[in-house]
Write a protein that holds these residues in place. Sequence first.
Motif, PDB file in Angstrom:
ATOM      1  N   ASP A 182       1.304  -1.449  -0.118  1.00 16.31           N
ATOM      2  CA  ASP A 182       0.457   0.216   0.214  1.00 16.31           C
ATOM      3  C   ASP A 182       0.762   1.337  -0.313  1.00 16.31           C
ATOM      4  N   LYS A 183       0.334   1.899  -1.581  1.00 17.64           N
ATOM      5  CA  LYS A 183       1.508   2.828  -1.080  1.00 17.64           C
ATOM      6  C   LYS A 183       1.861   3.979   0.020  1.00 17.64           C
ATOM      7  N   THR A 185       0.445   3.938   3.274  1.00 19.65           N
ATOM      8  CA  THR A 185       1.329   3.303   4.461  1.00 19.65           C
ATOM      9  C   THR A 185       1.770   2.557   4.290  1.00 19.65           C
ATOM     10  N   MET A 186       2.887   2.181   3.153  1.00 19.26           N
ATOM     11  CA  MET A 186       3.896   1.240   2.804  1.00 19.26           C
ATOM     12  C   MET A 186       4.106   0.083   4.150  1.00 19.26           C
ATOM     13  N   ILE A 187       2.914   0.182   3.959  1.00 12.41           N
ATOM     14  CA  ILE A 187       2.319  -1.698   4.256  1.00 12.41           C
ATOM     15  C   ILE A 187       2.587  -2.793   3.302  1.00 12.41           C
ATOM     16  N   VAL A 188       3.042  -3.484   3.416  1.00 15.27           N
ATOM     17  CA  VAL A 188       3.174  -5.442   2.444  1.00 15.27           C
ATOM     18  C   VAL A 188       1.620  -5.622   2.793  1.00 15.27           C
ATOM     19  N   ALA A 189       0.797  -5.697   1.929  1.00  9.33           N
ATOM     20  CA  ALA A 189      -0.213  -5.665   1.844  1.00  9.33           C
ATOM     21  C   ALA A 189      -0.419  -8.328   2.011  1.00  9.33           C
ATOM     22  N   SER A 190       0.360  -8.027   0.473  1.00 11.14           N
ATOM     23  CA  SER A 190       0.414  -9.522   0.032  1.00 11.14           C
ATOM     24  C   SER A 190       1.690  -9.774  -0.278  1.00 11.14           C
ATOM     25  N   SER A 191       2.508 -10.831   0.001  1.00 10.48           N
ATOM     26  CA  SER A 191       3.763 -11.821  -0.715  1.00 10.48           C
ATOM     27  C   SER A 191       3.591 -12.715  -0.981  1.00 10.48           C
ATOM     28  N   ARG A 192       4.752 -13.175  -1.719  1.00  6.23           N
ATOM     29  CA  ARG A 192       4.415 -14.643  -2.093  1.00  6.23           C
ATOM     30  C   ARG A 192       6.279 -14.703  -2.676  1.00  6.23           C
ATOM     31  N   HIS A 193       5.846 -16.290  -2.753  1.00  3.02           N
ATOM     32  CA  HIS A 193       7.428 -17.055  -3.358  1.00  3.02           C
ATOM     33  C   HIS A 193       6.759 -17.725  -4.352  1.00  3.02           C
ATOM     34  N   THR A 204      -5.642 -10.755  -5.363  1.00  2.17           N
ATOM     35  CA  THR A 204      -7.354 -10.223  -4.728  1.00  2.17           C
ATOM     36  C   THR A 204      -7.006  -9.465  -3.300  1.00  2.17           C
ATOM     37  N   SER A 205      -8.703  -9.255  -2.926  1.00  2.00           N
ATOM     38  CA  SER A 205      -9.350  -8.606  -2.475  1.00  2.00           C
ATOM     39  C   SER A 205      -8.934  -7.254  -1.677  1.00  2.00           C
ATOM     40  N   LEU A 206      -8.180  -6.867  -3.206  1.00  2.00           N
ATOM     41  CA  LEU A 206      -7.508  -5.654  -2.801  1.00  2.00           C
ATOM     42  C   LEU A 206      -8.836  -4.156  -2.729  1.00  2.00           C
ATOM     43  N   VAL A 207      -8.379  -2.844  -1.346  1.00  2.00           N
ATOM     44  CA  VAL A 207      -9.103  -2.171  -1.353  1.00  2.00           C
ATOM     45  C   VAL A 207      -9.828  -1.216  -2.602  1.00  2.00           C
ATOM     46  N   PRO A 208     -10.372  -0.986  -3.037  1.00 10.21           N
ATOM     47  CA  PRO A 208     -11.389   0.238  -3.398  1.00 10.21           C
ATOM     48  C   PRO A 208     -10.404   1.854  -3.686  1.00 10.21           C
ATOM     49  N   ALA A 209     -10.199   2.067  -4.772  1.00  7.39           N
ATOM     50  CA  ALA A 209      -9.345   3.777  -4.884  1.00  7.39           C
ATOM     51  C   ALA A 209      -7.980   4.119  -3.622  1.00  7.39           C
ATOM     52  N   THR A 210      -6.972   2.448  -3.892  1.00  7.05           N
ATOM     53  CA  THR A 210      -5.903   2.814  -3.400  1.00  7.05           C
ATOM     54  C   THR A 210      -4.959   2.122  -4.205  1.00  7.05           C
ATOM     55  N   GLU A 211      -3.758   3.316  -4.164  1.00  9.64           N
ATOM     56  CA  GLU A 211      -2.825   3.423  -4.447  1.00  9.64           C
ATOM     57  C   GLU A 211      -1.869   2.439  -3.752  1.00  9.64           C
ATOM     58  N   TYR A 212      -1.277   0.954  -5.037  1.00  9.80           N
ATOM     59  CA  TYR A 212      -0.700   0.040  -5.269  1.00  9.80           C
ATOM     60  C   TYR A 212       1.052  -0.075  -5.225  1.00  9.80           C
ATOM     61  N   VAL A 213       1.484  -0.410  -5.379  1.00  9.51           N
ATOM     62  CA  VAL A 213       3.010  -0.684  -5.960  1.00  9.51           C
ATOM     63  C   VAL A 213       3.585  -1.807  -5.884  1.00  9.51           C
ATOM     64  N   GLN A 227      14.390  -5.603  -7.570  1.00  5.86           N
ATOM     65  CA  GLN A 227      12.807  -5.104  -7.853  1.00  5.86           C
ATOM     66  C   GLN A 227      12.739  -5.128  -8.928  1.00  5.86           C
ATOM     67  N   ALA A 228      11.534  -5.040  -9.716  1.00  8.63           N
ATOM     68  CA  ALA A 228      10.815  -4.438 -10.695  1.00  8.63           C
ATOM     69  C   ALA A 228      10.137  -4.352  -9.898  1.00  8.63           C
ATOM     70  N   ASP A 229       8.833  -3.211 -10.254  1.00 12.77           N
ATOM     71  CA  ASP A 229       7.972  -2.668  -9.813  1.00 12.77           C
ATOM     72  C   ASP A 229       7.234  -1.572 -10.790  1.00 12.77           C
ATOM     73  N   VAL A 230       5.345  -1.366 -10.300  1.00 15.43           N
ATOM     74  CA  VAL A 230       5.176  -1.017 -11.028  1.00 15.43           C
ATOM     75  C   VAL A 230       3.792  -0.399 -10.509  1.00 15.43           C
ATOM     76  N   THR A 231       2.987   0.731 -10.802  1.00 15.47           N
ATOM     77  CA  THR A 231       2.338   0.726  -9.921  1.00 15.47           C
ATOM     78  C   THR A 231       0.741   0.976 -10.514  1.00 15.47           C
ATOM     79  N   ILE A 232      -0.046   0.681  -9.241  1.00 15.65           N
ATOM     80  CA  ILE A 232      -0.872   0.830 -10.277  1.00 15.65           C
ATOM     81  C   ILE A 232      -2.231   1.165  -9.146  1.00 15.65           C
ATOM     82  N   ILE A 233      -3.750   1.847  -9.544  1.00 16.19           N
ATOM     83  CA  ILE A 233      -4.118   2.225  -8.740  1.00 16.19           C
ATOM     84  C   ILE A 233      -5.941   1.072  -8.894  1.00 16.19           C
ATOM     85  N   THR A 234      -5.909   1.421  -8.184  1.00 15.83           N
ATOM     86  CA  THR A 234      -7.759   0.272  -7.570  1.00 15.83           C
ATOM     87  C   THR A 234      -8.625   1.692  -8.356  1.00 15.83           C
ATOM     88  N   GLU A 235     -10.107   0.231  -9.377  1.00 13.65           N
ATOM     89  CA  GLU A 235     -11.270   1.196  -8.867  1.00 13.65           C
ATOM     90  C   GLU A 235     -11.599   1.621  -8.095  1.00 13.65           C
TER      91      GLU A 235
END
Length: 572
Positions: A182-183, A185-193, A204-213, A227-235
């Motif tokens: 979450d951009k 709060t800088m809290i890692v909402a999910s991580s996986r290998h 999944t289960s993202l919060v609408p109208a939230t900016e994520y990296v 890392q290679a990253d990209v930013t997205i904003i949920t609808e």
Amino acid sequence: MLDVDGFACSDFNECNTANGGCGQFCNNTIGSFNCYCATGYSLRLDGFTCTGFGPVSQLSCTFTTTTSISITWIEPVPDVKGYDIIYIPTHGFFQPSPKTHFRSPGDTTATISGLFSGVQYSLSVFAFGLWNDSANVSTECITGLPPPINISLSLASRESVVVRWSKPARTLVLGYRVWLTDKETMIVASSRHLPQSAVSAAFTSLVPATEYVVAVSCISTFVQGPQADVTIITETDPPFNLFVDDVRDSRLALFWTPPVAKLIGYELQIDSTGQRRKRRSTSTITLPGSSDSYLIQDLVPATQYVLSLTAVSRFARSTAMTTTGITDTDPPSDFKVQKVSSSWMSVKWTPPVAVIVSYHLEVIEDASQDEMHFTIPSTLTAFNITALDPTTKYTILLAAVSMYGRSDVVEIYGSTVSTVVAEYSRTTTTQEATTTTTDRHVATTDTFWLNQLHTTLRTGSTPAVNQFRLELLETTTMSPTTEFQLQKDASTTPVKTPASGYNREYRTSQTTLSLLQTIQRMKDRVGELLVEETSSEDVLTTAESIKNLFLRDSFLHLTNSSSEFPLEVNSK
């Protein structure tokens, strides 16, 4: 060497004493020893000393990239002719033979390029002279890992995202790490290998109208790459459960369930098409983000409205949620009975604001509860209800009918009158007092109008409508020139008049005055009732009594008792 027992012999290790006199290494043998030299050195002819130089020292990796390794060392002796560097991967890639890299004698650093990424290499450095080489010195270095390439994001839904990437070339990748932050709060909402075969991941289960990296990095046996990253904003999710309630003729209430997104407001668009002008009307209202309802006022009755509600976040607007609402038809106003008669009533009203197609009029007789129904064109604002019974009470209901339904009913009450009552009005004026003479005395009174009072001429002419005034009635003995003469006594006798040829009965002045006084009192009572806004029934009863007095007394020159005396009363 003889042992202490005097019989056995043991070998004497010459190397234990002053290294056997060897310059570098001493090798003991049975009954003897020999000297030898380290790599890069040679044994001289005396068999004890060595000639040459030693290996480089302090060999280390100073810098690595994804495709290169840089190393450094210290030269062994000044007369080194050059260096030979051998490197070979130790894990992950098969390499049939080592690679060699030559350096000039003055260099003590080297950069090996063109390597595989994420691979551990063994590097050996040899110093060589004119006749021989030094011993080799080795170290191990690992090339860096590049990030995944061609990373991209796509929204699978309003609350989920899919990230895709490609594996970089010439890279040893054993797996990937993918994580979502979450951009704000800088809290890692999910991580996986994920394994090395993976090329995408879904969150999944993202919060609408939230900016994520969303970040992805390569993992090898030894290191995790950048890392290679990209930013997205949920609808922004829209409001839901939109519905209209509490509908009136000029307002309606809109309710909804707020979305999950953090909002800064709503945008409400109200569309309507006027039926009169066939022109579309649109208005937009901004509402607070905490709202979940809104009362829309000042609407046009009997009109369909299209309501579109959009949620607005700091990133974007949601899709619009739409519903329709139809305002009620407003009822007619100022509904009242205008005139009444023995068999009909006239009602009038003020039309509603709504565009209507007709009126529905219902007449209910109070006693029998019999009903009559009428459909009235929308252009009318008055209506005559006919075929009613005399002296009967009715409940009258009126509703406006539009293309969307009926209005609320407005209700009034009315009563028909007797068939023998004449119409009267409330108008009263003051007449000047007439001069009393010995021949003729006239009673002084306010004017009392009886409209449509029929007087029948004895010549057989048709009834004429006159206006009758009480003060014009004679109250004393008439002069000899009058058409009718009063007897001096109180009795009455028939007299044949020259004009009409009919016999008349004449009352004395005392009797006539009493009659006029009675009518005057009743007239005053009518005026009081009108001022008090009493029901029409009381007024009609008094007026009918006046009529009976006129019918009963021939002195007042009215028609005989069989003549009709209709009355239509103006109702307030």
